[in-house]
Scaffold this active site. Structure first.
Site, PDB file in Angstrom:
ATOM      1  N   HIS A  49      -2.563  -6.713   2.417  1.00 35.83           N
ATOM      2  CA  HIS A  49      -1.191  -6.207   2.465  1.00 35.83           C
ATOM      3  C   HIS A  49      -0.724  -5.946   1.053  1.00 35.83           C
ATOM      4  CE1 HIS A  49       3.071  -5.864   3.556  1.00 35.83           C
ATOM      5  NE2 HIS A  49       2.645  -5.695   4.794  1.00 35.83           N
ATOM      6  N   ASP A  80      -1.358  -6.656  12.129  1.00 34.21           N
ATOM      7  CA  ASP A  80      -2.185  -5.784  12.969  1.00 34.21           C
ATOM      8  C   ASP A  80      -3.489  -6.421  13.398  1.00 34.21           C
ATOM      9  OD1 ASP A  80      -0.900  -3.370  10.823  1.00 34.21           O
ATOM     10  OD2 ASP A  80      -0.490  -3.470  12.970  1.00 34.21           O
TER      11      ASP A  80
HETATM   12  C1  SDX Z   1       1.136  -2.544   7.790  1.00 38.07           C
HETATM   13  O1  SDX Z   1       4.075  -2.197   3.866  1.00 38.07           O
HETATM   14  C2  SDX Z   1       4.269  -2.810   4.948  1.00 38.07           C
HETATM   15  O2  SDX Z   1       5.139  -3.665   5.065  1.00 38.07           O
HETATM   16  C3  SDX Z   1       3.374  -2.415   6.091  1.00 38.07           C
HETATM   17  C4  SDX Z   1       3.492  -3.241   7.369  1.00 38.07           C
HETATM   18  C5  SDX Z   1       4.829  -3.041   8.038  1.00 38.07           C
HETATM   19  O3  SDX Z   1       5.221  -3.930   8.821  1.00 38.07           O
HETATM   20  O4  SDX Z   1       5.441  -1.953   7.874  1.00 38.07           O
HETATM   21  O5  SDX Z   1       3.296  -4.607   7.071  1.00 38.07           O
HETATM   22  C6  SDX Z   1       2.452  -2.808   8.397  1.00 38.07           C
HETATM   23  O6  SDX Z   1       0.873  -1.427   7.425  1.00 38.07           O
HETATM   24  C7  SDX Z   1       0.191  -3.698   7.560  1.00 38.07           C
HETATM   25  C8  SDX Z   1      -1.123  -3.240   6.862  1.00 38.07           C
HETATM   26  C9  SDX Z   1      -2.039  -2.617   7.940  1.00 38.07           C
HETATM   27  N1  SDX Z   1      -3.205  -1.999   7.295  1.00 38.07           N
HETATM   28  C10 SDX Z   1      -4.429  -2.548   7.423  1.00 38.07           C
HETATM   29  O7  SDX Z   1      -4.648  -3.642   7.925  1.00 38.07           O
HETATM   30  C11 SDX Z   1      -5.548  -1.673   6.867  1.00 38.07           C
HETATM   31  C12 SDX Z   1      -6.516  -2.551   6.067  1.00 38.07           C
HETATM   32  N2  SDX Z   1      -5.794  -3.025   4.881  1.00 38.07           N
HETATM   33  C13 SDX Z   1      -5.919  -2.235   3.705  1.00 38.07           C
HETATM   34  O8  SDX Z   1      -6.228  -0.904   3.816  1.00 38.07           O
HETATM   35  C14 SDX Z   1      -4.981  -2.660   2.589  1.00 38.07           C
HETATM   36  O9  SDX Z   1      -4.966  -4.021   2.555  1.00 38.07           O
HETATM   37  C15 SDX Z   1      -3.575  -2.134   2.591  1.00 38.07           C
HETATM   38  C16 SDX Z   1      -3.511  -0.659   2.763  1.00 38.07           C
HETATM   39  C17 SDX Z   1      -2.771  -2.796   3.655  1.00 38.07           C
HETATM   40  C18 SDX Z   1      -2.982  -2.477   1.242  1.00 38.07           C
HETATM   41  O10 SDX Z   1      -3.742  -1.724   0.319  1.00 38.07           O
HETATM   42  P1  SDX Z   1      -3.591  -2.027  -1.197  1.00 38.07           P
HETATM   43  O11 SDX Z   1      -2.168  -2.046  -1.572  1.00 38.07           O
HETATM   44  O12 SDX Z   1      -4.542  -1.146  -1.959  1.00 38.07           O
HETATM   45  O13 SDX Z   1      -4.145  -3.511  -1.246  1.00 38.07           O
HETATM   46  P2  SDX Z   1      -4.238  -4.338  -2.528  1.00 38.07           P
HETATM   47  O14 SDX Z   1      -3.750  -3.574  -3.719  1.00 38.07           O
HETATM   48  O15 SDX Z   1      -3.624  -5.653  -2.224  1.00 38.07           O
HETATM   49  O16 SDX Z   1      -5.819  -4.497  -2.660  1.00 38.07           O
HETATM   50  C19 SDX Z   1      -6.289  -5.472  -3.566  1.00 38.07           C
HETATM   51  C20 SDX Z   1      -7.784  -5.357  -3.537  1.00 38.07           C
HETATM   52  C21 SDX Z   1      -8.281  -3.935  -3.740  1.00 38.07           C
HETATM   53  O17 SDX Z   1      -9.532  -4.055  -4.406  1.00 38.07           O
HETATM   54  P3  SDX Z   1      -9.564  -3.724  -6.013  1.00 38.07           P
HETATM   55  O18 SDX Z   1      -9.096  -2.296  -6.149  1.00 38.07           O
HETATM   56  O19 SDX Z   1      -8.647  -4.730  -6.655  1.00 38.07           O
HETATM   57  O20 SDX Z   1     -11.025  -3.897  -6.368  1.00 38.07           O
HETATM   58  O21 SDX Z   1      -8.284  -5.772  -2.255  1.00 38.07           O
HETATM   59  C22 SDX Z   1      -9.017  -4.709  -1.666  1.00 38.07           C
HETATM   60  C23 SDX Z   1      -8.562  -3.439  -2.339  1.00 38.07           C
HETATM   61  O22 SDX Z   1      -9.625  -2.500  -2.332  1.00 38.07           O
HETATM   62  N3  SDX Z   1      -8.630  -4.696  -0.251  1.00 38.07           N
HETATM   63  C24 SDX Z   1      -9.485  -4.837   0.749  1.00 38.07           C
HETATM   64  C25 SDX Z   1      -8.684  -4.798   1.909  1.00 38.07           C
HETATM   65  N4  SDX Z   1      -7.409  -4.644   1.572  1.00 38.07           N
HETATM   66  C26 SDX Z   1      -7.377  -4.581   0.225  1.00 38.07           C
HETATM   67  N5  SDX Z   1     -10.824  -4.986   0.780  1.00 38.07           N
HETATM   68  C27 SDX Z   1     -11.385  -5.105   2.027  1.00 38.07           C
HETATM   69  N6  SDX Z   1     -10.665  -5.074   3.202  1.00 38.07           N
HETATM   70  C28 SDX Z   1      -9.331  -4.926   3.164  1.00 38.07           C
HETATM   71  N7  SDX Z   1      -8.631  -4.901   4.302  1.00 38.07           N
END
Ligand code: SDX
Length: 393
Positions: free
Chosen positions: A270, A328
């Site tokens: 998140h 989710d």
């Molecule tokens: C919702 O914003 C909101 O409030 C949204 C929401 C709402 O109620 O409206 O909460 C609803 O959208 C929840 C999120 C649902 N999405 C998913 O579950 C999809 C899987 N999650 C990811 O795609 C990701 O975690 C995001 C999109 C949710 C957040 O992406 P970010 O902002 O890029 O995450 P981050 O900056 O915290 O990531 C930190 C690191 C990164 O690696 P580095 O670039 O530092 O090397 O963690 C990695 C990311 O690549 N990472 C993951 C990951 N999520 C982040 N690696 C593997 N699996 C994952 N799910």
């Protein structure tokens, strides 16, 4: 400095908006709506109580709640012409595509609530959106599966009415299981609002131009559809089904950690929560309740989800990146057990989030300082140069 252009670092700051509606403490996993913890709202209240709180700023008295429920209930029907609107779609159209189209089309039906400068019209538009979304969502589902539309019934509460519109058929009596209705209502509460997430920011930006509320909500639905946002509940269940069995989990964990693999664990991570999403804990409890009620407590998908969560929460990569299950991760298991196809999961998210979108939209419109949103950019393209005739290229 890009040569011909210099940029003001001030423009590169992320513009933050002010709001009184929702507070998130991502490091400590706290979510408050108008100051009330999500855990208490989900435990003690119903979805329409949370809608009232988000819209008007405080919990309703018994009389206010009765009046609000009555007003929402008596706006649940849609214009009969809407039925014809659906028939333009292919039956196999994704229900989210249908939702974007039909909700945007509401502006064509309700001219008496599109003047955003009129407080009464804004209030009517808000009520209409909250009241009609279950009806439109149920119609999108019924159209998708080729069954006749079921009209709302005014003697049923919000979530019972919705489940009946989805699962009743004309040829026999249908009684909604009250345990499932309560679970549906709680799931709506968990999805109601979440500060300035991507879809809410989309609604605010669309509304800042003066666009009518129905068009703004349609923009929010379109943004929510993405798998990185609201589409993650559908993607998370598809992922759990693809993993299939507990012994396959290590392979997917390895893929999620592989920088060269675009795969991410859906339902994990998140932008704001760097701790457990408080909604995910309530969602997990609701999942257990629903599966127990339906006699599916050994659902293999739940076993895979719980084992995946256990492994991820102890894996150094996920700990270092602060990746926890979000709302989710478990919701899809519950919704599938309740009888919904995966294609309806984000529709249910949009149904619930409509109150958050409309409350945030109204808060912005009512702000006298409000101006059109205009994000600035950091230009990194070519410096100015002269045109070259095609003969000389
Ligand atoms: C919702 O914003 C909101 O409030 C949204 C929401 C709402 O109620 O409206 O909460 C609803 O959208 C929840 C999120 C649902 N999405 C998913 O579950 C999809 C899987 N999650 C990811 O795609 C990701 O975690 C995001 C999109 C949710 C957040 O992406 P970010 O902002 O890029 O995450 P981050 O900056 O915290 O990531 C930190 C690191 C990164 O690696 P580095 O670039 O530092 O090397 O963690 C990695 C990311 O690549 N990472 C993951 C990951 N999520 C982040 N690696 C593997 N699996 C994952 N799910």
């Amino acid at each position: 400095n890009t040569g011909a252009f210099t940029y003001d670092p001030g423009f590169t700051s992320t513009a933050a908006c002010e709001s009184k509606i929702t507070y998130i403490d991502g490091d400590n996993g706290v979510l408050l709506h108008r100051g009330y913890p999500i855990e208490q709202l989900a435990e003690h209240g119903d979805f329409l109580e949370t809608c009232y709180l988000l819209l008007y700023g405080d919990l309703p008295t018994a009389a206010q709640k009765k009046d609000f429920d009555h007003r929402v209930t008596h706006h649940t029907m849609v214009h009969e012409q809407m039925n014809k609107f659906f028939s333009g779609f292919r039956r196999d159209a994704h229900p989210m595509a249908v939702m974007v189209g039909t909700v945007g089309a509401l502006s064509a039906f309700y001219h008496d609530s599109t003047d955003i400068t009129d407080p009464h019209q804004r209030m009517v538009a808000s009520l209409r959106m909250i009241a009609k979304m279950p009806t439109i969502a149920a119609m999108a589902y019924k159209y998708h599966i080729g069954q006749p539309f079921v009209y709302p019934q005014n003697d049923l509460d919000y979530s019972t009415n919705f489940l009946r519109m989805c699962f009743a058929v004309p040829c026999e009596e249908y009684k909604v299981n009250p345990v499932l209705a309560r679970a549906m209502d709680r799931i709506f509460i968990l999805h109601a609002d979440h500060e300035q997430n991507a879809s809410t920011s989309t609604v605010r930006l669309a509304g800042s131009s003066g666009a009518n509320p129905f068009a703004c909500i349609a923009a929010g639905i379109a943004c929510l559809w993405g798998p990185a946002h609201g589409g993650a509940n559908e993607a998370a269940l598809n992922m759990l089904q693809e993993i299939g069995t507990v012994d396959k989990i290590p392979e997917y964990i390895a893929r999620a950690k592989d920088k060269n693999d675009p795969f991410r664990l859906m339902g994990f991570g998140h932008r704001v929560y760097k701790n457990y999403d408080p909604r995910a804990k309530i969602m997990q409890k609701t999942t257990h309740e629903v599966l127990a009620e339906l006699g599916h407590k050994d659902d293999p998908l739940l076993q895979v989800a719980m084992e995946l969560e256990k492994i991820a929460l102890t894996d150094p990569y996920f700990i270092e990146k602060k990746l926890y299950p979000n709302i989710d991760f478990y919701s899809g298991i519950t919704l599938k057990a309740m009888g919904f196809p995966t294609t309806m999961f984000t529709v249910l998210f949009a149904l619930a989030r409509t109150v958050g979108w409309i409350a945030q939209w109204a808060e912005m419109i009512e702000d006298p300082q409000q101006r059109i949103g205009r994000p600035r950019q950091l230009y990194t393209g070519e410096p100015q140069r002269d045109y070259v005739p095609v003969s000389k290229r």
